[in-house]
Write an enzyme that holds these catalytic residues in place. Structure first.
Site, PDB file in Angstrom:
ATOM      1  N   PRO A 107       0.833  -1.208   0.000  1.00 33.58           N
ATOM      2  CA  PRO A 107       0.000   0.000   0.000  1.00 33.58           C
ATOM      3  C   PRO A 107       0.873   1.266   0.000  1.00 33.58           C
ATOM      4  CG  PRO A 107      -0.395  -1.346   1.972  1.00 33.58           C
ATOM      5  CD  PRO A 107       0.618  -2.066   1.155  1.00 33.58           C
ATOM      6  N   GLY A 111       3.838   3.594   5.253  1.00 33.65           N
ATOM      7  CA  GLY A 111       4.955   3.279   6.152  1.00 33.65           C
ATOM      8  C   GLY A 111       5.602   1.942   5.837  1.00 33.65           C
ATOM      9  N   LEU A 112       5.160   1.278   4.750  1.00 31.98           N
ATOM     10  CA  LEU A 112       5.729  -0.033   4.419  1.00 31.98           C
ATOM     11  C   LEU A 112       6.786   0.061   3.317  1.00 31.98           C
ATOM     12  CD1 LEU A 112       2.630  -2.436   4.567  1.00 31.98           C
ATOM     13  CD2 LEU A 112       4.260  -1.898   6.345  1.00 31.98           C
ATOM     14  N   ASP A 158      14.979   3.131   4.947  1.00 33.83           N
ATOM     15  CA  ASP A 158      14.056   2.411   4.055  1.00 33.83           C
ATOM     16  C   ASP A 158      14.810   1.776   2.894  1.00 33.83           C
ATOM     17  OD1 ASP A 158      12.217   3.546   5.740  1.00 33.83           O
ATOM     18  OD2 ASP A 158      10.871   4.230   4.152  1.00 33.83           O
TER      19      ASP A 158
HETATM   20  C1  MEV Z   1      10.237   6.388   7.636  1.00 30.45           C
HETATM   21  O1  MEV Z   1      10.052   5.043   7.228  1.00 30.45           O
HETATM   22  C2  MEV Z   1      11.136   6.436   8.845  1.00 30.45           C
HETATM   23  C3  MEV Z   1      11.428   7.851   9.379  1.00 30.45           C
HETATM   24  O2  MEV Z   1      12.324   7.645  10.489  1.00 30.45           O
HETATM   25  C4  MEV Z   1      12.056   8.738   8.349  1.00 30.45           C
HETATM   26  C5  MEV Z   1      13.449   8.310   7.955  1.00 30.45           C
HETATM   27  O3  MEV Z   1      14.107   7.563   8.687  1.00 30.45           O
HETATM   28  O4  MEV Z   1      13.902   8.761   6.888  1.00 30.45           O
HETATM   29  C6  MEV Z   1      10.176   8.505   9.913  1.00 30.45           C
END
Ligand code: MEV
Length: 319
Positions: A107, A111-112, A158
């Site tokens: 999705p 956040g994935l 990520d």
């Molecule tokens: C995003 O998946 C993780 C955050 O810590 C941003 C980042 O590390 O670049 C919110």
């Protein structure tokens, strides 16, 4: 023809503080993935207007376009930026005509890691088409350059976890460290159905930090201590101590203002349904949360989270 696939990811501990040099733990999620395919149309190379002969197809989002049109905007389309950067890295100055097709079950804005996974799959497919192998580090680096175009100041977690497709103990700017899982544990991942505006939440945390650095450095230190304790617990199989660490990390993310009523509702519902710990995962303000659960209770926890409003749930075993 060449094909490639890349997994989704979740951050177990340490999001946001990781942008400020604290460690974080993240793992790939293999149940969801981005897939890319690259097909050579003809070996003939057009010197002029070669970008007209490269077609980009992403049927899930109704995108069917020549690369040239996607490069024309002031901020190039993310897929166009990936193709352009990858061709540069591969040293392909004038490519032959080809088509790329991208599909993803991850999705978007949840956040994935959907953006990073699409980049990684596409980079590998293009390298395959031109019969070149890129190392995980090179793929991670190209993906990071794309993440920077679209997310402001990403830590790099990520692209690292997705390019290496391994559990990572990540510290910004340091070489990758993986970690081992002494005893498998089960998580339910639940989607609020709301988009996670990562760029915005990262920007808001930066504003808080700029206004009171000593306060927020202390909060980030606490997150860093949780991450180190969680790594130790995972590596020694003390799964029972992970739940309270997740709860404590969620409380610090609430303090950073990156939770949301929907995320908090799912976290509370998870705890009420017997989860050992729960927290938001990723940028927050929407997207996904994760809950630690005994394997035999995972299905009933997933149902409880759906009843509390989760759009979708994934049960995953970290091993
Ligand atoms: C995003 O998946 C993780 C955050 O810590 C941003 C980042 O590390 O670049 C919110």
């Amino acid at each position: 023809m060449a094909t490639a696939s890349a997994p989704g990811k979740i951050i177990l501990f340490g999001e946001h503080a990781v942008v400020y040099g604290r460690p974080a733990l993240a793992v790939p999620v293999l149940q969801v993935h981005a897939d890319a395919r690259a097909d050579l149309v003809t070996d003939k190379r057009m010197r002029e207007n070669w970008a007209d002969a490269i077609l980009v197809e992403a049927p899930d989002i109704g995108l069917f376009s020549p690369l040239s049109a996607l490069l024309a905007d002031q901020t190039p389309h993310p897929l166009a930026a990936v193709i352009q950067k990858t061709l540069q890295h591969l040293g392909v100055a004038i490519p032959p005509a080809f088509t790329v097709t991208i599909r993803s079950t991850i999705p978007v804005a949840s956040g994935l890691g959907s953006g990073a996974a699409v980049s990684v799959a596409l980079i590998h497919a293009l390298a395959g088409l031109f019969e070149r192998a890129l190392s995980d580090e090179q793929v991670s680096q190209i993906t990071y350059e794309i993440e920077k175009l679209h997310h402001g100041t990403p830590s790099g977690i990520d692209n690292t976890v997705i390019a290496y497709a391994k559990p990572v103990y990540f510290v910004r700017g340091q070489p990758i460290h993986t970690f081992s899982v002494a005893r498998p544990f089960t998580l339910v991942i639940a989607d609020t159905g709301q988009a996670a505006p990562t760029k915005e939440s990262v920007g808001d945390v930066r504003k808080l930090w700029e206004a009171d650095k000593s306060r927020w450095e202390a909060v980030f230190d606490k997150v860093g201590e949780i991450v180190v304790a969680a790594k130790k617990a995972i590596e020694s199989g003390e799964i029972a101590s992970l739940g309270p660490l997740m709860d404590a990390n969620h409380a610090l993310l609430q303090e950073m203002t990156v939770s949301s009523p929907e995320l908090d509702r799912l976290v509370l519902a998870a705890k009420a349904a017997g989860a050992d710990g729960a927290k938001l995962s990723g940028g927050g303000r929407g997207g996904n949360m994760i809950a630690l659960v005994q394997p035999e209770s995972a299905e009933s926890l997933a149902s409880a989270l759906k009843a509390a409003g989760a759009r979708n749930t994934i049960i995953t075993t970290i091993k």
